[in-house]
Design a protein around this motif. Structure first.
Motif, short mmCIF file in Angstrom:
data_model
loop_
_atom_site.label_atom_id
_atom_site.label_comp_id
_atom_site.label_asym_id
_atom_site.label_seq_id
_atom_site.Cartn_x
_atom_site.Cartn_y
_atom_site.Cartn_z
N LEU A 141 -35.97 -0.97 -29.39
CA LEU A 141 -36.31 -0.69 -30.78
C LEU A 141 -36.04 0.55 -31.10
CD1 LEU A 141 -39.06 -3.17 -30.16
CD2 LEU A 141 -38.64 -3.01 -32.67
N ALA A 142 -36.39 1.75 -30.16
CA ALA A 142 -36.45 2.78 -30.26
C ALA A 142 -34.78 3.31 -30.74
CB ALA A 142 -36.80 3.76 -28.96
N VAL A 143 -33.79 2.84 -29.86
CA VAL A 143 -32.50 3.38 -29.91
C VAL A 143 -32.02 2.94 -30.94
CG1 VAL A 143 -30.28 2.58 -29.11
CG2 VAL A 143 -32.19 3.50 -27.45
N ASN A 144 -32.46 1.56 -31.44
CA ASN A 144 -31.91 1.18 -32.75
C ASN A 144 -32.53 1.75 -33.97
OD1 ASN A 144 -29.87 -1.17 -32.37
ND2 ASN A 144 -31.35 -1.61 -31.10
N PHE A 181 -23.77 8.56 -28.07
CA PHE A 181 -22.89 8.24 -29.21
C PHE A 181 -23.09 9.26 -30.38
CE2 PHE A 181 -22.91 4.04 -27.17
CZ PHE A 181 -21.71 4.36 -26.13
N VAL A 182 -24.53 9.48 -30.46
CA VAL A 182 -25.14 10.24 -31.23
C VAL A 182 -25.11 11.75 -31.02
CG1 VAL A 182 -27.12 10.81 -32.96
CG2 VAL A 182 -26.53 8.42 -32.43
N SER A 183 -25.71 12.01 -29.70
CA SER A 183 -25.80 13.55 -29.27
C SER A 183 -24.42 14.11 -29.05
CB SER A 183 -26.67 13.38 -28.02
OG SER A 183 -26.11 13.00 -27.10
N PHE A 281 -25.80 1.80 -10.86
CA PHE A 281 -25.44 2.33 -12.01
C PHE A 281 -25.09 1.00 -13.21
CE2 PHE A 281 -25.91 5.84 -9.34
CZ PHE A 281 -26.64 6.87 -10.21
N GLY A 282 -25.68 0.04 -12.59
CA GLY A 282 -25.24 -1.16 -13.47
C GLY A 282 -23.56 -1.52 -13.42
N SER A 283 -23.20 -2.26 -14.69
CA SER A 283 -21.72 -3.01 -14.36
C SER A 283 -20.73 -1.99 -15.12
CB SER A 283 -21.98 -4.17 -15.22
OG SER A 283 -22.40 -3.99 -16.63
N ILE A 284 -21.19 -1.13 -15.95
CA ILE A 284 -20.05 -0.37 -16.37
C ILE A 284 -19.82 1.46 -16.14
CG2 ILE A 284 -19.12 0.16 -18.97
CD1 ILE A 284 -20.95 -1.97 -19.81
N ALA A 285 -21.15 1.90 -16.26
CA ALA A 285 -21.12 3.37 -15.88
C ALA A 285 -20.31 3.92 -14.94
CB ALA A 285 -22.49 3.81 -15.78
N LEU A 372 -31.13 8.48 -13.59
CA LEU A 372 -29.83 9.29 -13.93
C LEU A 372 -28.83 8.98 -15.02
CD1 LEU A 372 -28.44 9.82 -10.06
CD2 LEU A 372 -28.91 11.60 -11.91
N PRO A 373 -29.40 8.94 -16.04
CA PRO A 373 -28.57 8.29 -17.28
C PRO A 373 -27.40 8.85 -17.36
CG PRO A 373 -30.25 9.78 -18.13
CD PRO A 373 -30.59 9.86 -16.64
N GLN A 374 -26.23 8.24 -17.87
CA GLN A 374 -24.98 8.37 -17.93
C GLN A 374 -24.47 8.75 -19.05
OE1 GLN A 374 -23.20 9.46 -15.00
NE2 GLN A 374 -25.29 9.26 -14.37
N TRP A 375 -24.76 7.55 -20.12
CA TRP A 375 -24.16 7.48 -21.50
C TRP A 375 -25.09 6.58 -22.21
CZ3 TRP A 375 -19.28 4.83 -22.91
CH2 TRP A 375 -19.17 3.55 -22.32
N THR A 376 -24.31 6.21 -23.52
CA THR A 376 -25.02 5.21 -24.31
C THR A 376 -26.56 5.45 -24.57
OG1 THR A 376 -25.00 2.97 -25.13
CG2 THR A 376 -24.58 3.44 -22.77
N ASP A 377 -27.23 4.24 -24.39
CA ASP A 377 -28.58 4.28 -24.71
C ASP A 377 -29.37 4.65 -23.62
OD1 ASP A 377 -27.90 2.08 -23.28
OD2 ASP A 377 -29.59 0.81 -24.15
#
Ligand code: UDP
Length: 466
Positions: A141-144, A181-183, A281-285, A372-377
């Motif tokens: 909800l925060a991201v949206n 995508f915003v920052s 790091f999930g399926s995309i990063a 260790l966030p990479q991008w997007t949300d």
């Protein structure tokens, strides 16, 4: 759980996810929860290209159908995202319309569309047929709320660094807490358009569903509920990891990669409680070479055991001989059964990219995180993990945006053994309880799912009698 067979009026829900692993899993789980409420039929419509790529598609009573996005042979590296999104909308609108018409002509009509708002055009298709339509958000909800602010011009981009950013229902944010995508305005224009366009037609949706739960995002929820009919229905982990009420619901059932299940679980079985650092790091990063190297050095030098998921496409970035040199204490695999891993008692912390699914899985299974966030949300999720939910720490990065090995190591140590980490570990136990409570009988998410079923079945009933 008792299945309420025939309790409703045969509503037929068409679920249309965005074609990515992290988007399909939650909506598929939601579909399973709809089914146990009884009398509802669910059809999952995925793009032909995604279906062809998947290696496992076991969805039980949920039927799978495909529609074309114009890229049936897959997305190639040379294809542009702009072209893909345009084709997805143009061809997707047409082929989804055909699919709905096909069901009408077969006497098996669709009564409700649950769509991923990354496909905002699917709402227009649903409304063209006058169907009930619900947006299913797979980000928080925060991201949206942030994307909504940008879409309505309430938050002006590019963001001026140094300013405190105020978004209703959210804590004060700095630029680095915002979705990338915003920052990092201008870096991914097509994706910024995609995420903000979720709100271009949202007022036509009958309901907004979120993979979250009330106690996790209470303030965000209160604010959003002033604009729309909002329902939190998560966390959407398979039931066996939460309330255990959905028979046979043990995994997501739709996979793009084959997990090294036995190798991982046998290896974990040999480790002591809380001794292993799990890294994924999930399926995309994709990590840059320098970041990969710092992380590898950190894991090599740490005193802990580690289980590291390095996808096939990332393997070439590992320092040479790394696997051999760390054989004593580490296991590197290309994909693992993450839920089984996180729920194993040997795992003491999760070094994560902070994708929402991974975050919710860790939170629901009580595993403290090192972000260790990479991008997007992921950047916003990392802010929440550390400052709002107290479930972990976000690693500081240097002026080049790299988390150096000492910083990663310090966070791992703190989370696993430190004084501040004690509070984090206690919070982790607490969140695990709250997550289960939300989906268990009478919990906030359970009630919201009941309300949603009532909404679609009531509409179906009205259609039947008019
Ligand atoms: N996952 C998994 N095995 C792995 C790594 C990830 O099963 O080795 C699953 C994980 O449980 C989660 C999903 O892949 O459900 C990743 O979703 P997330 O939102 O965390 O990240 P994304 O891949 O969308 O960036």
């Amino acid at each position: 759980m008792e299945k309420k067979e025939g309790a409703h009026h045969g509503a037929h829900v068409l679920v249309v996810p965005y074609p990515l692993q992290g988007h399909i899993n939650p909506v598929l789980q939601f579909s399973k929860r709809l089914l146990i409420k009884g009398g509802i039929k669910v059809t999952l419509a995925v793009t032909t290209s995604f279906f062809k790529k998947s290696i496992q598609a076991q969805t039980g009573p949920i039927r799978i159908e495909t529609f074309s996005d114009g890229y049936d042979d897959g997305f190639q590296n040379e294809d542009s995202l702009e072209d893909y999104f345009e084709s997805l909308k143009k061809v997707g609108s047409k082929t989804l319309t055909q699919l709905i018409k096909k069901h009408q002509s077969l006497g098996d009509p669709i009564s409700c569309v649950v769509y991923d708002p990354f496909l905002s055009w699917a709402l227009d298709v649903a409304k063209h047929f006058n169907l009930i339509a619900a947006a299913f958000f797979t980000q928080s909800l925060a991201v949206n709320s942030i994307y909504y602010y940008v879409q309505r011009g309430l938050l002006t981009v590019p963001i001026v660094p140094g300013n405190v950013i105020s978004v209703a229902g959210l804590p004060p944010l700095t630029i680095s807490d915002l979705p990338s995508f915003v920052s990092r305005y201008g870096l991914y224009p097509a994706i910024l358009t995609l995420v903000t366009s979720q709100f271009s037609n949202i007022d036509k949706a009958d309901c907004l569903l979120f993979n979250s739960f009330d106690k996790l995002e209470q303030e965000e929820m209160n604010w959003m509920a002033k604009q729309w009919s909002v329902k939190t229905i998560g966390p959407t982990l398979p039931s066996i990891y939460l309330d255990k009420r959905v028979e046979g619901d043990e995994d997501y059932g739709f996979n793009l990669f084959k997990p090294s299940a036995d190798v991982c679980m046998n290896w974990l079985n040999m480790r002591e409680t809380g001794s292993v650092v799990y890294v994924s790091f999930g399926s995309i990063a994709e990590l840059g070479d320098e970041q990969m190297n710092e992380l590898a050095l950190c894991l090599k030098e740490t005193n802990n055991y580690f289980l590291w998921v390095v996808r096939k496409s990332e393997e070439n970035k590992l320092p040479s001989n790394f696997v051999v040199e760390t054989l004593e204490k580490g296991l590197v695999v290309t994909w693992c059964p993450q839920l089984e891993v996180l729920s194993h008692k040997a795992v003491g912390c999760f070094v994560t990219h902070c994708g929402l699914n991974s975050t919710l899985e860790s939170l629901s299974l009580g595993v403290p995180m090192v972000g260790l966030p990479q991008w997007t949300d992921q950047t916003t999720n990392a802010k929440y993990i550390e400052d709002v939910w107290g479930m972990g720490l976000k690693v500081k990065v240097n002026e080049k945006g790299i988390a150096i090995k000492e910083e990663i190591e310090a966070c791992i140590m703190e989370v696993m053994e430190g004084e501040k980490g004690k509070g984090i570990r206690e919070n982790a136990i607490n969140w695990k309880e709250l997550a289960k409570e939300a989906v268990d009988e009478g919990g906030s998410s359970d009630k919201n799912i009941e309300d949603f079923v009532a909404l679609i079945c009531h509409a179906e009933f009205k259609v039947c009698v008019t």
